[in-house]
Write an enzyme that holds these catalytic residues in place. Structure first.
Site, PDB file in Angstrom:
ATOM      1  N   HIS A  67       0.960  -1.336   0.006  1.00 25.33           N
ATOM      2  CA  HIS A  67       0.031   0.076  -0.058  1.00 25.33           C
ATOM      3  C   HIS A  67       0.742   1.235   0.072  1.00 25.33           C
ATOM      4  O   HIS A  67       2.177   1.130   0.398  1.00 25.33           O
ATOM      5  CB  HIS A  67      -0.827   0.096   1.353  1.00 25.33           C
ATOM      6  CG  HIS A  67      -1.683  -1.040   1.483  1.00 25.33           C
ATOM      7  ND1 HIS A  67      -1.383  -2.131   2.024  1.00 25.33           N
ATOM      8  CD2 HIS A  67      -3.138  -1.093   1.408  1.00 25.33           C
ATOM      9  CE1 HIS A  67      -2.563  -2.924   2.189  1.00 25.33           C
ATOM     10  NE2 HIS A  67      -3.562  -2.271   1.811  1.00 25.33           N
ATOM     11  N   GLU A 234      -9.392 -13.519  -1.487  1.00 27.77           N
ATOM     12  CA  GLU A 234      -8.719 -13.805  -0.254  1.00 27.77           C
ATOM     13  C   GLU A 234      -9.803 -14.794   0.316  1.00 27.77           C
ATOM     14  O   GLU A 234     -10.672 -14.501   0.807  1.00 27.77           O
ATOM     15  CB  GLU A 234      -8.474 -12.759   0.677  1.00 27.77           C
ATOM     16  CG  GLU A 234      -7.842 -12.849   2.046  1.00 27.77           C
ATOM     17  CD  GLU A 234      -7.301 -11.664   2.676  1.00 27.77           C
ATOM     18  OE1 GLU A 234      -6.747 -10.777   2.181  1.00 27.77           O
ATOM     19  OE2 GLU A 234      -7.336 -11.727   3.742  1.00 27.77           O
ATOM     20  N   HIS A 237     -11.419 -14.017   3.276  1.00 26.40           N
ATOM     21  CA  HIS A 237     -12.730 -13.410   3.178  1.00 26.40           C
ATOM     22  C   HIS A 237     -13.977 -14.185   2.955  1.00 26.40           C
ATOM     23  O   HIS A 237     -15.058 -13.949   3.031  1.00 26.40           O
ATOM     24  CB  HIS A 237     -12.448 -12.103   2.236  1.00 26.40           C
ATOM     25  CG  HIS A 237     -11.491 -11.206   2.453  1.00 26.40           C
ATOM     26  ND1 HIS A 237     -10.835 -10.185   1.741  1.00 26.40           N
ATOM     27  CD2 HIS A 237     -10.619 -11.058   3.709  1.00 26.40           C
ATOM     28  CE1 HIS A 237      -9.874  -9.622   2.137  1.00 26.40           C
ATOM     29  NE2 HIS A 237      -9.627 -10.033   3.586  1.00 26.40           N
ATOM     30  N   ASP A 262      -5.050 -13.705  -2.898  1.00 25.72           N
ATOM     31  CA  ASP A 262      -4.354 -13.053  -1.259  1.00 25.72           C
ATOM     32  C   ASP A 262      -4.491 -14.678  -0.626  1.00 25.72           C
ATOM     33  O   ASP A 262      -5.362 -14.651   0.100  1.00 25.72           O
ATOM     34  CB  ASP A 262      -5.065 -11.943  -0.522  1.00 25.72           C
ATOM     35  CG  ASP A 262      -4.524 -10.769  -0.874  1.00 25.72           C
ATOM     36  OD1 ASP A 262      -3.679 -10.446  -1.735  1.00 25.72           O
ATOM     37  OD2 ASP A 262      -4.827  -9.837  -0.311  1.00 25.72           O
ATOM     38  N   ASP A 275      -5.859 -13.927   8.758  1.00 27.76           N
ATOM     39  CA  ASP A 275      -4.622 -13.733   7.911  1.00 27.76           C
ATOM     40  C   ASP A 275      -3.603 -14.967   8.505  1.00 27.76           C
ATOM     41  O   ASP A 275      -2.150 -14.263   8.780  1.00 27.76           O
ATOM     42  CB  ASP A 275      -4.196 -12.436   7.797  1.00 27.76           C
ATOM     43  CG  ASP A 275      -4.994 -11.361   7.245  1.00 27.76           C
ATOM     44  OD1 ASP A 275      -5.940 -11.735   6.384  1.00 27.76           O
ATOM     45  OD2 ASP A 275      -5.085 -10.042   7.647  1.00 27.76           O
TER      46      ASP A 275
HETATM   47  C1  3MF Z   1      -8.004  -6.692   4.349  1.00 24.15           C
HETATM   48  C2  3MF Z   1      -7.195  -7.103   3.255  1.00 24.15           C
HETATM   49  C3  3MF Z   1      -6.191  -5.951   2.908  1.00 24.15           C
HETATM   50  C4  3MF Z   1      -5.948  -5.820   1.240  1.00 24.15           C
HETATM   51  C5  3MF Z   1      -5.334  -4.794   0.857  1.00 24.15           C
HETATM   52  C6  3MF Z   1      -4.888  -4.813  -0.347  1.00 24.15           C
HETATM   53  C7  3MF Z   1      -4.960  -4.833   4.259  1.00 24.15           C
HETATM   54  O1  3MF Z   1      -8.481  -7.664   4.882  1.00 24.15           O
HETATM   55  O2  3MF Z   1      -7.087  -8.016   2.970  1.00 24.15           O
HETATM   56  O3  3MF Z   1      -4.997  -5.825   3.556  1.00 24.15           O
HETATM   57  O4  3MF Z   1      -5.388  -7.103   0.722  1.00 24.15           O
HETATM   58  O5  3MF Z   1      -5.902  -3.605   1.033  1.00 24.15           O
HETATM   59  O6  3MF Z   1      -6.133  -4.799  -1.446  1.00 24.15           O
HETATM   60 MG    MG Z   2      -6.032  -9.147   1.379  1.00 28.86          MG
HETATM   61 MG    MG Z   3      -7.843  -9.646   4.408  1.00 30.78          MG
END
Ligand code: 3MF
Ligand code: MG
Ligand code: MG
Length: 404
Positions: A67, A234, A237, A262, A275
């Site tokens: 970022h 991800e 998610h 991700d 994570d």
């Molecule tokens: C939050 C995320 C984010 C995104 C990131 C890039 C901080 O749950 O997964 O990580 O991956 O903003 O898009």
């Molecule tokens: Mg992410």
């Molecule tokens: Mg995340």
């Protein structure tokens, strides 16, 4: 056919690995990182960047993700912030040249600063929208300068807390307008990378607009943006949205919309984003199965959006975590390569749909040429369909053999 590293385009994320200090909702930081020891924010940023490139090199990972705010501190004004970013980007370019490490993707942090507390592109205040646009403009330019192969949007604050004060239609229209400007700007600066949206249903917002893969794909097609974006999924998610670990990956892949992953592991028994490093063979195998089916992930990759636990005070743990996860994916790739080479599993799935592929009526339905009248006559004439048996268990049992 492809060498292993082309299937496994690993990336290290800057935010967890170099900014994560083990803090959580109930606990202050536990990790002491040597690159944070200076007092001046720009000196810290440079030390941290050098440490990061040393880590990528020692680990042998070709890509990193970041970022804007991970790599350079925000200043008092946009000018100062951009000056900080430019200085760090010059150093990053030099380090990239020395090490050959590439940028998988960049993104803008539109969720930490208090100005975004009610959203960025979906904020009810147009001034905040402008600020978010200014930030993304610069983040896209910086990603382009670092040779980024993708650019990611994660709308952490794009959502609502209460419907009573929210015009959802207006906010989604604004979000679409924001993305249109991003496409325009991409063309303007000659950025050839892929644009990606990362879905997540909640956290930090109660309801996030980019809820899951199908919600995002629906949004993109409705607003005519589906040719310009793919998805960054991800799996953690996905489980938060109530789906199976591999659900979103498969859903968007089958529509040609899986751009990148991700790769982490969630815990479907928890309601939040943990994570964790993916160390579960079954999970990685499901992802590799989809990736092989679609022929690879490039220009996307397997980005470790993962953090070491707050008790991982030893720097070695950062290596162990990444290496363990890469080993897991490599093992999963081998196992799934065998599954595809054998062709037995594929043949079984194909057989399950044989009535569509191999019969006149099935083909007619699949081609959109059948009518309800014809099907009514067909059903009457042919009577009750044959029973099927042992369906789900059969496939799961066979799949498990390939995980041996
Ligand atoms: C939050 C995320 C984010 C995104 C990131 C890039 C901080 O749950 O997964 O990580 O991956 O903003 O898009
Ligand atoms: Mg992410
Ligand atoms: Mg995340």
């Amino acid at each position: 056919g492809k060498p292993m590293h082309e299937w496994l385009r690993f990336a290290v994320c800057f935010w967890h690995t170099f900014r994560g200090l083990g803090a959580d909702m109930f606990g202050s930081p536990t990790l002491d990182r040597p690159w944070d020891h200076q007092s001046d924010p720009m000196t810290i940023a440079k030390d941290r960047l050098r440490a990061a490139f040393e880590f990528f090199t020692k680990l042998g990972v070709k890509y990193f993700t970041f970022h804007d705010r991970d790599i350079a501190p925000e200043g008092e004004t946009i000018e100062e912030t951009e000056k900080n970013l430019d200085e760090i980007v010059q150093l990053a370019k030099q380090l990239q040249k020395e090490t050959g490490i590439k940028c998988l993707w960049g993104t803008a942090n539109l969720f930490s600063h208090p100005r975004y507390m009610n959203g960025a592109a979906t904020n009810p205040d147009a001034h905040v929208f402008a600020y978010a646009a200014a930030q993304v403009k610069k983040a896209m330019e910086v990603t382009h300068e670092l040779g980024g192969e993708n650019y990611v949007f994660w709308g952490g604050r794009e959502g609502y807390i209460s419907l009573l004060n929210t015009d959802v239609r207006k906010e989604l229209d604004h979000l679409a307008a924001f993305f249109r400007m991003a496409i325009e700007h991409k063309k303007k600066i000659g950025f050839k990378g892929q644009l990606l949206i990362e879905p997540k249903p909640k956290e930090p917002t109660k309801h996030q607009y980019d809820y899951d893969a199908q919600t995002v794909m629906g949004f993109l097609s409705y607003y005519g943006l589906d040719k310009d974006f793919k998805l960054n999924i991800e799996p953690n998610h996905t489980t938060m949205a109530g789906h199976a670990y591999e659900h979103d990956v498969e859903m968007c892949s089958r529509y040609g919309m899986l751009g990148s992953i991700d790769s982490n592991t969630g815990d479907s028994s928890l309601g939040w984003d943990t994570d964790q490093f993916p160390m579960n063979l079954r999970d990685c195998a499901f992802l590799m199965r989809t990736i092989i089916t679609q022929g690879g992930l490039a220009p996307g990759g397997l980005n470790f959006d993962c953090k070491v636990r707050r008790e991982s005070t030893n720097l070695q743990d950062m290596f162990i975590a990444h290496i363990g996860a890469m080993d897991c994916f490599a093992l999963a790739l081998r196992k799934m390569a065998r599954l595809f080479e054998d062709k037995k599993y594929d043949a079984l799935v194909k057989q399950r749909y044989a009535s569509y592929d191999d019969t006149d009526m099935g083909k007619k339905i699949a081609n959109g040429k059948a009518t309800f009248e014809e099907l009514h006559a067909f059903a009457k004439k042919n009577g009750e369909p044959a029973k099927t048996s042992g369906e789900q268990e059969k496939y799961e049992a066979i799949f498990n053999r390939y995980l041996d």
